[in-house]
Design an enzyme around this catalytic site. Structure first.
Site, PDB file in Angstrom:
ATOM      1  N   GLU A 107      -2.879  -6.412  16.188  1.00 33.09           N
ATOM      2  CA  GLU A 107      -2.419  -5.111  15.701  1.00 33.09           C
ATOM      3  C   GLU A 107      -3.547  -4.085  15.844  1.00 33.09           C
ATOM      4  OE1 GLU A 107       0.907  -4.447  12.531  1.00 33.09           O
ATOM      5  OE2 GLU A 107      -0.983  -4.400  11.466  1.00 33.09           O
ATOM      6  N   LYS A 120      11.208  -0.632  14.018  1.00 35.21           N
ATOM      7  CA  LYS A 120      11.682  -0.365  12.652  1.00 35.21           C
ATOM      8  C   LYS A 120      12.750   0.720  12.668  1.00 35.21           C
ATOM      9  CE  LYS A 120       7.407  -0.869  10.009  1.00 35.21           C
ATOM     10  NZ  LYS A 120       6.453  -0.106   9.222  1.00 35.21           N
ATOM     11  N   GLY A 142      -4.140  -2.095   6.074  1.00 38.29           N
ATOM     12  CA  GLY A 142      -3.450  -3.276   5.548  1.00 38.29           C
ATOM     13  C   GLY A 142      -4.073  -4.576   6.016  1.00 38.29           C
ATOM     14  N   ARG A 143      -4.287  -4.709   7.328  1.00 33.52           N
ATOM     15  CA  ARG A 143      -4.794  -5.992   7.860  1.00 33.52           C
ATOM     16  C   ARG A 143      -6.266  -6.229   7.546  1.00 33.52           C
ATOM     17  NH1 ARG A 143      -3.291  -2.369  11.448  1.00 33.52           N
ATOM     18  NH2 ARG A 143      -4.719  -1.537  13.020  1.00 33.52           N
ATOM     19  N   LYS A 183       0.839  -1.205   0.000  1.00 32.36           N
ATOM     20  CA  LYS A 183       0.000   0.000   0.000  1.00 32.36           C
ATOM     21  C   LYS A 183       0.873   1.254   0.000  1.00 32.36           C
ATOM     22  CE  LYS A 183      -3.258   2.276   3.124  1.00 32.36           C
ATOM     23  NZ  LYS A 183      -4.075   2.095   4.333  1.00 32.36           N
ATOM     24  N   HIS A 242      -2.364 -33.059  19.637  1.00 34.41           N
ATOM     25  CA  HIS A 242      -1.150 -33.838  19.921  1.00 34.41           C
ATOM     26  C   HIS A 242      -0.014 -32.919  20.330  1.00 34.41           C
ATOM     27  CE1 HIS A 242      -2.808 -37.651  18.339  1.00 34.41           C
ATOM     28  NE2 HIS A 242      -3.575 -36.794  17.671  1.00 34.41           N
ATOM     29  N   GLU A 256      10.973  -4.746   3.296  1.00 32.23           N
ATOM     30  CA  GLU A 256      10.971  -6.175   2.958  1.00 32.23           C
ATOM     31  C   GLU A 256      10.470  -6.385   1.525  1.00 32.23           C
ATOM     32  OE1 GLU A 256       9.732  -4.856   5.690  1.00 32.23           O
ATOM     33  OE2 GLU A 256      10.195  -6.068   7.457  1.00 32.23           O
TER      34      GLU A 256
HETATM   35  C1  G6Q Z   1      -1.489  -3.637   8.612  1.00 34.10           C
HETATM   36  C2  G6Q Z   1      -0.235  -2.940   8.744  1.00 34.10           C
HETATM   37  C3  G6Q Z   1       0.961  -3.632   8.160  1.00 34.10           C
HETATM   38  C4  G6Q Z   1       1.124  -3.438   6.661  1.00 34.10           C
HETATM   39  C5  G6Q Z   1       2.522  -3.909   6.263  1.00 34.10           C
HETATM   40  C6  G6Q Z   1       2.746  -3.792   4.782  1.00 34.10           C
HETATM   41  O1  G6Q Z   1      -2.544  -3.184   8.949  1.00 34.10           O
HETATM   42  O2  G6Q Z   1      -0.390  -1.658   8.286  1.00 34.10           O
HETATM   43  O3  G6Q Z   1       0.988  -5.009   8.454  1.00 34.10           O
HETATM   44  O4  G6Q Z   1       0.139  -4.118   5.965  1.00 34.10           O
HETATM   45  O5  G6Q Z   1       3.470  -3.182   6.968  1.00 34.10           O
HETATM   46  O6  G6Q Z   1       2.600  -2.468   4.403  1.00 34.10           O
HETATM   47  P1  G6Q Z   1       2.572  -2.079   2.872  1.00 34.10           P
HETATM   48  O7  G6Q Z   1       1.360  -2.680   2.271  1.00 34.10           O
HETATM   49  O8  G6Q Z   1       2.522  -0.580   2.876  1.00 34.10           O
HETATM   50  O9  G6Q Z   1       3.821  -2.610   2.261  1.00 34.10           O
END
Ligand code: G6Q
Length: 538
Positions: free
Chosen positions: A353, A499, A266-267, A209, A384, A215
């Site tokens: 989160e 971070k 994002g989540r 986003k 188990h 990463e």
């Molecule tokens: C979710 C967070 C986080 C995010 C990641 C990836 O709600 O905001 O997990 O989705 O850090 O972010 P980008 O989509 O911006 O790479």
């Protein structure tokens, strides 16, 4: 909308009093057929069985009061209409709408938020055209062959939900279509995925986003390099899903580009293009529409004010009862479905989160417990492994079982009179009963105390439609709990500090700063390590 502190709600006082003597599930005849029949509701293909929770009609009545007093349903409705609720009053915060529900509010003429739904529809149309071009052979590899694999590169919200749904529904994959996922900056993650891929038949879907996530950008470069090494043009293989005007919003660099919008966290983004592109590639667009339809149906069900008819609200309130009043700090999500093996991981992010917060919407410090620790693994594997603690440990863990009457592949075998699916469901029901009822014994080591709460979500079969409902069930439950606790469930400031420190440490590792800099540095945390002689340099 008025947000009040949880501890100021009069229902909270009443619940505290009721929690002094909650019902005992081991009491003779408490778990009666009438109780099982009465403490059950159905919604969007799921039955929710909650007779094995430590609640009674009095508790339910006060939970209803809590829902009314805190205006939980009004709040979710106003979220869906587009009120700016991702904010902390009086402090710098994200100040955004929260409109992931608009991504699936595409089946009505009058959606809750016209603008966001119009954007969702536009992206879905773009996706349909892209899929058609893949289908009719207009987009093919350099040899004119169709693509068979999509690798989604993304992390956190850009990975967990889509990955969980892909695993949940891969039984419905179209012939010769599959997906893989790369998330971790650990180079071995990408290396392991790339090791056995035919890159020439692979599309890579880079999802971010912000378009700035370390990463994801690193893994995109790794993948680009892999294409170049194979003599392939990355521009013919890599597509992007990103925010409008993010650094990745550069259609020249990609074979195709899709947008997600800043009002989708994002989540909560699995039903946006973040999930839809890879899922539609593997499953086909109709299955994606089914996922959206299931999620939308659950969003609509979340508007019911009677808690006994509103599954996400009832689950939220029972969770609050267990956590805030019975004092149980964790929740185990236990799907009796191998397909849902990644679902607990998605919920860990979505719940923790969102509700792992200590600050109220007005910037004060909370005086009550907020989000629980969420964890889980599929049954029967878990039986188990960690069920010993669930049954006889000193920590009482409320369990949320999820199961299906039928398997997805329907490839099953009757052994000793029962199919594997029957064995699976029987195990799930038995575990819930065993936790509730316990078992007496003269041998203390074989004694089961019982009175351990659980609930069961049961559906006929895990399908795209009810995967969508299940996802939205938990999303809505999380939002309801956040509203009740008067916290902002939609930001994630808590992930920032680590971070920042990692960036400073990295500068140290690559030697960008001299010894003097380090000692003068305003980063006492890092100097702690360095002065102790702990080095990550080779
Ligand atoms: C979710 C967070 C986080 C995010 C990641 C990836 O709600 O905001 O997990 O989705 O850090 O972010 P980008 O989509 O911006 O790479």
């Amino acid at each position: 909308m008025e947000f009040r502190d949880f501890s100021d709600l009069s229902a909270v006082d009443q619940l505290q009093q009721l929690a002094a003597s909650p019902c005992d599930l081991t009491a003779p005849n408490l778990l009666s057929p009438e109780r099982f029949a009465g403490y059950r509701m159905s919604c969007c293909d799921f039955d929710f069985l909650y007779a094995s929770q430590r609640i009674d009609d009095n508790v339910l009545a006060v939970l209803q009061e809590l829902a009314d007093e805190a205006q939980l349903v009004e709040k979710i409705c106003s979220m869906k209409r587009g009120e700016v609720i991702n904010r902390i009053e009086g402090f710098a915060s994200e100040e955004r709408q929260v409109l992931h529900t608009a991504c699936r509010d595409i089946f009505r003429n009058q959606p809750d938020n016209q603008e966001a739904t119009a954007q969702a529809k536009q992206q879905l149309e773009l996706l349909q055209s892209f899929l058609q071009e893949l289908e009719n052979g207009r987009i093919v590899n350099h040899k004119g062959e169709p693509f068979t694999t999509m690798v989604q590169v993304g992390i956190g919200g850009s990975d967990l939900g889509p990955r969980a749904i892909f695993h949940a529904l891969s039984a419905y994959a179209r012939p010769n279509k599959t997906a893989r996922f790369i998330a971790n900056v650990d180079p071995d993650d990408a290396a392991a995925v790339l090791a056995d891929l035919d890159l020439s038949r692979t599309l890579v879907n880079v999802v971010s986003k912000s378009g700035t996530t370390l990463e994801t950008l690193t893994n995109e470069l790794l993948v680009r390099e892999a294409y170049a090494k194979d003599g392939l043009d990355p521009a013919r293989h890599i597509i992007a899903v990103t925010g409008e005007s993010s650094p990745m919003d550069d259609p020249e660099r990609y074979l195709a580009s899709f947008y997600m919008y800043d009002y989708i966290g994002g989540r909560y983004s699995a039903t946006s293009m973040v999930g839809a592109v890879t899922l539609a590639f593997v499953l086909g667009i109709d299955q994606v529409f089914d996922i959206l339809a299931g999620a939308h149906a659950m969003d609509m069900a979340a508007e019911e004010t009677n808690i006994r008819k509103n599954m996400p609200l009832l689950m939220a309130l029972i969770g609050i009862w267990n956590h805030n009043f019975l004092g149980l700090p964790t929740v185990a999500v236990l799907p009796y479905s191998q397909a849902l093996s990644r679902f607990p991981a998605h919920l860990q992010q979505c719940d923790m989160e969102s509700n792992g917060k200590s600050v109220t919407r007005q910037g004060g410090i909370v005086r009550w417990q907020t989000g629980p620790v969420v964890w889980g693994e599929p049954g029967t594997n878990g039986q188990h492994a960690f069920y010993q603690l669930l049954h006889q440990g000193t920590e009482v863990v409320p369990a949320e079982f999820i199961g299906f009457r039928n398997s997805q592949y329907r490839r099953d075998l009757k052994i000793k009179g029962s199919t594997s699916q029957q064995k699976l469901v029987a195990n799930m029901l038995a575990q819930s009963l065993a936790l509730a009822l316990g078992s007496s014994s003269d041998n203390p080591n074989k004694y089961f105390p019982g009175n351990r709460p659980s609930s069961i979500l049961l559906a006929d079969q895990l399908t795209p439609y009810n995967m969508g409902s299940l996802l939205a069930l938990y999303e809505n439950r999380i939002a309801f709990q956040g509203f009740a606790w008067n916290i902002n469930s939609f930001d994630q400031e808590g992930v920032q500090l680590g971070k920042v420190l990692a960036t400073r440490l990295l500068a140290e590792i690559i030697g960008e700063r001299g010894e003097q800099d380090v000692l003068d540095d305003d980063s006492p945390e890092i100097n702690l390590l360095l002065q102790a002689g702990i080095s990550v340099k080779k």
